[in-house]
Design a protein around this motif. Structure first.
Motif, PDB file in Angstrom:
ATOM      1  N   THR A 107       8.402  62.580  49.595  1.00  0.00           N
ATOM      2  CA  THR A 107       7.336  62.251  48.641  1.00  0.00           C
ATOM      3  C   THR A 107       6.994  60.765  48.712  1.00  0.00           C
ATOM      4  O   THR A 107       5.821  60.394  48.737  1.00  0.00           O
ATOM      5  CB  THR A 107       7.752  62.634  47.206  1.00  0.00           C
ATOM      6  N   LEU A 108       8.011  59.917  48.764  1.00  0.00           N
ATOM      7  CA  LEU A 108       7.794  58.469  48.753  1.00  0.00           C
ATOM      8  C   LEU A 108       7.229  57.962  50.074  1.00  0.00           C
ATOM      9  O   LEU A 108       6.222  57.251  50.099  1.00  0.00           O
ATOM     10  CB  LEU A 108       9.100  57.746  48.422  1.00  0.00           C
ATOM     11  N   TYR A 109       7.873  58.294  51.178  1.00  0.00           N
ATOM     12  CA  TYR A 109       7.482  57.733  52.475  1.00  0.00           C
ATOM     13  C   TYR A 109       6.561  58.634  53.288  1.00  0.00           C
ATOM     14  O   TYR A 109       5.730  58.143  54.031  1.00  0.00           O
ATOM     15  CB  TYR A 109       8.722  57.407  53.305  1.00  0.00           C
ATOM     16  N   GLY A 110       6.727  59.958  53.164  1.00  0.00           N
ATOM     17  CA  GLY A 110       5.870  60.878  53.907  1.00  0.00           C
ATOM     18  C   GLY A 110       4.498  61.023  53.267  1.00  0.00           C
ATOM     19  O   GLY A 110       3.477  60.752  53.887  1.00  0.00           O
ATOM     20  N   GLU A 111       4.507  61.430  51.992  1.00  0.00           N
ATOM     21  CA  GLU A 111       3.246  61.586  51.261  1.00  0.00           C
ATOM     22  C   GLU A 111       2.695  60.249  50.778  1.00  0.00           C
ATOM     23  O   GLU A 111       1.520  60.157  50.422  1.00  0.00           O
ATOM     24  CB  GLU A 111       3.447  62.494  50.048  1.00  0.00           C
TER      25      GLU A 111
END
Length: 173
Positions: free
Chosen positions: A68-72
């Protein structure tokens, strides 16, 4: 009366004794205790404040947080979903206010070119080694998170910038 005693004193203790890894101490309930259904049932609960889960599920929650933090690159969603309101922050550039941390990171992460090179979770601690593609030289970021049950409650980070005159071609990565 005999049936009630039989169930209370024989059946229930035996059921808990032979139940493999999904015993009564876990907060998730499902009629089908297969791994997929157990994880799905546990992940339907609110993460913070944290509730007890096994380390395997903590690792899954941590991986979802990183995605969620780095991918999205969705800082607000990552923090609202996985990070405690009273997170203990050790970054000298941040305050102890989760909303302020989210506001600052929302100005950085969505616009940064980052790649998670490796991550690991063990004994309530999650680690992420991140390559930040800066111009002209990349930076290495190590994020360290501590979880209590299902919730991230503490964070440290270390960042290193590769000098332009670095003599090691594989330095930091």
């Amino acid at each position: 009366m005999h049936l009630v005693r039989f169930v209370l004193f024989i059946v229930l203790p035996l059921a808990f004794a032979v139940s493999p890894q999904y015993s009564v101490h876990l907060p998730c309930s499902t009629t089908d205790p297969t791994e997929e259904n157990y994880v799905e049932a546990c992940l339907q609960k609110k993460y913070c404040p944290g509730h007890e889960v096994d380390e395997r599920l903590q690792g899954k929650i941590f991986a979802d947080f990183l995605e969620t933090l780095y991918g999205e690159k969705n800082v607000s969603k990552a923090f609202e979903t996985y990070v405690d309101l009273n997170v203990i922050e050790h970054d000298p550039d941040d305050t102890q206010d989760r909303d302020a941390i989210v506001a600052r990171l929302s100005q950085i992460i969505p616009f940064a070119n980052m790649t998670i090179l490796s991550s690991n979770f063990n004994n309530n601690i999650g680690l992420a080694h991140v390559k930040v593609n800066e111009d002209p030289e990349p930076a290495a970021l190590a994020d360290i998170y501590r979880m209590e049950g299902t919730c991230i409650v503490e964070h440290w980070d270390v960042i290193q910038f590769r000098p332009a005159n670095s003599i090691n071609p594989i330095a930091m990565f």
